[in-house]
Design an enzyme around this catalytic site. Sequence first.
Site, PDB file in Angstrom:
ATOM      1  N   GLU A 284       0.853  -1.186   0.000  1.00  0.00           N
ATOM      2  CA  GLU A 284       0.000   0.000   0.000  1.00  0.00           C
ATOM      3  C   GLU A 284       0.891   1.239   0.000  1.00  0.00           C
ATOM      4  O   GLU A 284       1.721   1.402   0.897  1.00  0.00           O
ATOM      5  CB  GLU A 284      -0.892  -0.008   1.246  1.00  0.00           C
TER       6      GLU A 284
ATOM      7  N   ASP B  88      -8.118   1.704  -7.646  1.00  0.00           N
ATOM      8  CA  ASP B  88      -8.518   2.977  -8.247  1.00  0.00           C
ATOM      9  C   ASP B  88      -8.962   2.716  -9.680  1.00  0.00           C
ATOM     10  O   ASP B  88      -8.207   2.163 -10.476  1.00  0.00           O
ATOM     11  CB  ASP B  88      -7.339   3.949  -8.225  1.00  0.00           C
TER      12      ASP B  88
ATOM     13  N   LYS C 147     -11.484   7.792 -16.526  1.00  0.00           N
ATOM     14  CA  LYS C 147     -11.355   8.409 -17.844  1.00  0.00           C
ATOM     15  C   LYS C 147     -10.598   7.477 -18.786  1.00  0.00           C
ATOM     16  O   LYS C 147      -9.633   6.824 -18.394  1.00  0.00           O
ATOM     17  CB  LYS C 147     -10.627   9.743 -17.733  1.00  0.00           C
TER      18      LYS C 147
END
Length: 226
Positions: free
Chosen positions: A82, A131, A135
């Site tokens: 992470e 994530d 777009k």
Amino acid sequence: MNDPSVIRRLYGRRQGHKLRLGQAALVEETLADLSVPEEGPIDATTLFGEDRPLHVEIGFGAGEHLAGQAAMNPDVGFIGCEPFLNGVVGALAHIRDGELTNVRLHMGDALEVIERLPDASLDRLYLLHPDPWRKARHAKRRMVNHGPLDTIAAKLKPGAEFRLGTDDPTYCRWSMMIMNARRDFEWQARTPHDFLTRPDDWPETRYERKARRQGHEVWYYRYLRV
């Protein structure tokens, strides 16, 4: 040069709100002992002192799922990756509170760690709510791309499991398109129930509960390495 595994670059922030005094102390006192070595080959013996099954979680958020899996599987070694410092602090707290001894952490790019593992050494890999980079021009930044998946496939044992979870429709469609194009992973779903219902051994996270409160559907994908 559009693939994340080639770019070797992390996108997004590394730290959010300032750490409280107790959180900073937790990092100072425990992170070094629980961190994956920064250089050199790694395996279960290097990390845990003995040969044992290995699981990796890419982007563990606040660490609820990572800690839950580690508590349910004390004989398995877990590597959590992470880049977000506040998430690492959350995982450290779970590890401390659960007195977990089978977790190692890497604060940074997961691929940097995965590449250092022996081929066919992983028993399971988790990629939960990555994530989505919604777009179209950002699609190259998604972890579910052939470059990262080639690396992941190389490190998974035959028959090992790749788990992918998302609540983003764009990422859902994208992942199905990419994964269906591959011949080294076999989707385990036979009915809609299989990917619309969270498996019993898949601990729920705060992020997932928040997504459901907001009315989002959540999809649970399980693939076997063939």
